[in-house]
Motif scaffolding. Structure first.
Motif, short mmCIF file in Angstrom:
data_model
loop_
_atom_site.label_atom_id
_atom_site.label_comp_id
_atom_site.label_asym_id
_atom_site.label_seq_id
_atom_site.Cartn_x
_atom_site.Cartn_y
_atom_site.Cartn_z
N SER A 271 -111.27 -8.43 36.64
CA SER A 271 -112.69 -8.24 36.97
C SER A 271 -113.50 -7.71 35.79
O SER A 271 -114.55 -7.11 35.98
CB SER A 271 -112.81 -7.26 38.15
N GLY A 272 -113.01 -7.93 34.60
CA GLY A 272 -113.64 -7.34 33.43
C GLY A 272 -114.58 -8.24 32.66
O GLY A 272 -114.96 -7.90 31.53
N VAL A 273 -114.96 -9.37 33.22
CA VAL A 273 -115.89 -10.27 32.53
C VAL A 273 -117.10 -10.50 33.44
O VAL A 273 -116.96 -11.01 34.55
CB VAL A 273 -115.23 -11.61 32.18
N THR A 274 -118.28 -10.11 32.96
CA THR A 274 -119.51 -10.30 33.71
C THR A 274 -120.23 -11.53 33.18
O THR A 274 -120.47 -11.65 31.98
CB THR A 274 -120.44 -9.08 33.56
N TYR B 157 -104.29 -15.06 20.68
CA TYR B 157 -103.35 -16.18 20.76
C TYR B 157 -103.29 -16.73 22.18
O TYR B 157 -103.04 -17.91 22.39
CB TYR B 157 -101.95 -15.73 20.35
N GLU B 158 -103.51 -15.85 23.16
CA GLU B 158 -103.30 -16.23 24.56
C GLU B 158 -104.53 -16.83 25.23
O GLU B 158 -104.42 -17.42 26.31
CB GLU B 158 -102.85 -15.00 25.36
N GLY B 159 -105.71 -16.68 24.64
CA GLY B 159 -106.93 -17.17 25.27
C GLY B 159 -107.29 -16.41 26.53
O GLY B 159 -107.81 -16.98 27.50
N ALA C 69 -109.96 -17.60 29.50
CA ALA C 69 -109.47 -17.88 30.85
C ALA C 69 -110.19 -17.02 31.88
O ALA C 69 -110.56 -17.50 32.97
CB ALA C 69 -107.97 -17.65 30.91
N ALA C 70 -110.39 -15.74 31.56
CA ALA C 70 -111.05 -14.83 32.50
C ALA C 70 -112.51 -15.23 32.73
O ALA C 70 -113.08 -14.91 33.77
CB ALA C 70 -110.98 -13.40 31.99
N VAL D 228 -113.19 -20.68 31.74
CA VAL D 228 -113.18 -21.86 30.87
C VAL D 228 -111.92 -22.68 31.13
O VAL D 228 -110.83 -22.14 31.34
CB VAL D 228 -113.26 -21.43 29.39
N SER D 229 -112.05 -23.98 31.10
CA SER D 229 -110.91 -24.88 31.33
C SER D 229 -109.88 -24.74 30.21
O SER D 229 -110.24 -24.60 29.04
CB SER D 229 -111.38 -26.33 31.39
N TYR D 230 -108.61 -24.81 30.60
CA TYR D 230 -107.55 -24.74 29.60
C TYR D 230 -106.32 -25.47 30.11
O TYR D 230 -106.24 -25.86 31.28
CB TYR D 230 -107.20 -23.29 29.26
N HIS D 231 -105.35 -25.64 29.22
CA HIS D 231 -104.10 -26.31 29.56
C HIS D 231 -102.93 -25.48 29.04
O HIS D 231 -103.04 -24.83 28.00
CB HIS D 231 -104.05 -27.71 28.95
N VAL D 232 -101.82 -25.51 29.77
CA VAL D 232 -100.57 -24.89 29.33
C VAL D 232 -99.48 -25.94 29.42
O VAL D 232 -99.34 -26.62 30.43
CB VAL D 232 -100.20 -23.67 30.21
#
Length: 560
Positions: free
Chosen positions: A165-168, A195-197, A201-202, A205-209
């Motif tokens: 919950s740390g991104v406004t 390195y982890e993005g 992610a929080a 934003v779209s991402y892939h693993v």
């Protein structure tokens, strides 16, 4: 109610019928920072430096205690590629390293003349350009620390983003981030250089693993690569096949440790698996600057039974990746069928909680420390190898607050953004042009092993290790470091960039992260000045500033 001096002055100005231009709207009174950089990597540091150099207020929030990521964490044998395309702040870093080694006392454990001048594809010390590409971990960290202090960059260490919950976010923009320590940072532009993005992610934003299927981006080297053996990190290098079972020839006895019983999958298909991690250990063979390899508390020699069978098969390449750095030390990397790469034990890491990541890192540390202790002490290790290895130990003057063990695990790959543009092997191999370059890469397309399994003939095999040569350096697209506009308009991602698994295998080199950190910060500042989403920034305008600041964008402006 407490009233700020700024508001008092504005009220006074209103009372006398005059409103000064300094009485800006409330948005200017919110204590927002121009550029908030989250991360402790080399790319994070160069991003913060560039934003500061461009006259902006900057805060660098590092979840790490030590700055520099892998560059200061043991990877001193730099994956240079073509040094001609490393410009800007990245090149200045290597120049500052050079200056460090000109100082009196820098060559404490050997004479510079005895070091030689071997680097990875380039001389270690380039006197003509006053750059040094091979260095000790503590030297790199000193450079980063001094650089940040020199510019007066506000720095917070050991502050971890509250990923829950740390991104406004307001109107498609990040307005503030908060850490688990309770600190809040309001900002106008944000840079995720982890390195982890994690910030990316929080923020949604779209991402892939993992690996994409070859069909996703029309690639050849992505996806599962069973039957492909490019380096010497597989079992085909041996004169005989290795039995994977506890009792050779008896499947009912179970598999040896660290061999998967799962089917590896179909060649070319995608999966959620990632290339192996390890620590780049710094060893010394100087009697006065080495400590014995420690025995982990949970040491279990059976974990290394597979290595015994490899030794018994005649493998004798244990020392082949003891790459020498100054002062009789090494940057020791994985090499061979069974080595420091902890294959298959990191799949959860990219999206795991902080607590789970710590467990994974600790398991990797115990595995790799146990491996070194095993080779140094177990009687089943070939005598010649063991006797030579006893001349080595961990470097006593490195990582002194962490038991001489690297403080950064080698996160070769984690999340990768799916941004405005996805870099693929097709751009790297020049099958199609790259639009709007913000920097160049040049290292071989490279992936370490991803699986260790039992093949169709009942033998142990590794899979995923790829090394594909390039026709030359390649350009990296502006769109690969920015999210899609409909997701976030004030975020730049120069490390967990938008690239396929196999393209990221080349882009993921530390000099490139520094290059992209600088370019990303430049874009963020210029978009901020114009009051526009970073995606709307004119590339021609950005290009002009990057060239002015010494970045190499095409081979036309390579450094000769």
């Amino acid at each position: 109610m407490k009233i700020s001096n700024h508001i008092r002055l504005c009220l006074l100005a209103l009372a006398i019928g005059y409103l000064s231009s300094s009485c800006k709207p409330a948005a200017e009174e919110d204590n927002s920072i121009d550029v908030v950089v989250y991360g402790g990597t080399s790319g994070a540091v160069t991003a913060a430096i560039q934003a500061k150099k461009m006259g902006k207020s900057v805060v660098l929030i590092s979840p790490d205690v030590h700055l520099g990521g892998l560059t200061a964490g043991g990877l001193g044998w730099t994956d240079t590629g073509k040094k001609e395309v490393i410009g800007g702040l990245a090149r200045e870093f290597y120049q500052r390293v050079y200056d460090k080694y000109q100082a009196e006392g820098a060559w404490k454990w050997e004479d510079q003349a005895d070091f030689g001048n071997k680097g990875q594809g380039t001389p270690a010390i380039d006197g003509a350009f006053r750059t040094m590409w091979i260095f000790e971990p503590h030297i790199a960290e000193e450079v980063f620390d001094e650089w940040v202090k020199e510019l007066g960059i506000e720095l917070y260490r050991d502050e971890w983003l509250d990923r829950e919950s740390g991104v406004t976010i307001e109107d498609g923009k990040i307005t503030a981030i908060r850490t688990l320590g309770g600190k809040e940072f309001k900002g106008r532009m944000f840079i995720d250089a982890t390195y982890e993005g994690d910030l990316m992610a929080a923020a949604g934003v779209s991402y892939h693993v993992g690996r994409e299927a070859t069909s996703v981006y029309n690639e050849e080297w992505n996806g599962i690569q069973t039957g492909v053996f490019h380096h010497r990190h597989h079992f085909q290098v041996l004169d005989k096949q290795i039995d994977p079972y506890v009792i050779p020839g008896d499947p009912s006895s179970g598999l040896l440790p660290r061999i998967s019983g799962e089917d590896p999958g179909v060649k070319g298909e995608g999966d959620r698996k990632i290339q192996a991690y390890c620590f780049r250990t710094c060893m010394s063979n100087h009697p006065d600057n080495r400590v014995p390899f420690p025995r982990p508390d949970n040491y279990d020699s059976t974990q290394y039974e597979l290595l015994v069978r490899i030794f018994d098969a005649g493998w004798d390449e244990w020392f082949d990746k003891f790459d020498m750095i100054p002062n009789r030390k090494t940057d020791t990397n994985n090499h061979g069928p069974f080595s420091s790469d902890n294959i298959g034990m990191n799949y959860e890491y990219p999206e795991a909680s902080y607590e789970r990541r710590k467990e994974i890192i600790k398991e990797h540390e115990d595995y790799q420390k146990g491996l070194l202790y095993f080779v140094a002490n177990d009687p089943r290790v070939p005598k010649k190898t063991q006797e030579e290895f006893k001349n080595w130990g961990l470097a006593k003057d490195e990582f002194i607050d962490n038991g001489n063990w690297p403080h950064q695990i080698y996160v070769r790959e984690a999340r990768r953004m799916v941004g405005n543009y996805v870099m693929t092997e097709n751009e790297l191999l020049r099958r199609r042009p790259t639009p709007e370059s913000v920097g160049m890469g040049s290292y071989t397309i490279d992936s370490h092993n991803i699986q260790r399994y039992v093949d169709e003939n009942g033998h142990v095999q590794n899979e995923g290790d790829i090394g594909v040569g390039l026709p030359g350096p390649y350009e990296i697209a502006f769109g690969s470091i920015i999210p899609k506009k409909e997701e976030i308009t004030n975020l730049v991602v120069p490390v967990a960039v938008s690239a396929s698994h196999i393209a990221f295998g080349s882009i993921r080199m530390e000099p490139v992260f520094m290059i992209l950190g600088q370019s990303g910060a430049t874009a963020a500042v210029m978009a901020l000045d114009k009051g526009i989403p970073v995606q709307d920034l004119s590339y021609e305008t950005l290009k002009g500033q990057l060239l002015t600041d010494g970045q190499v964008l095409t081979m036309e402006n390579q450094i000769k």
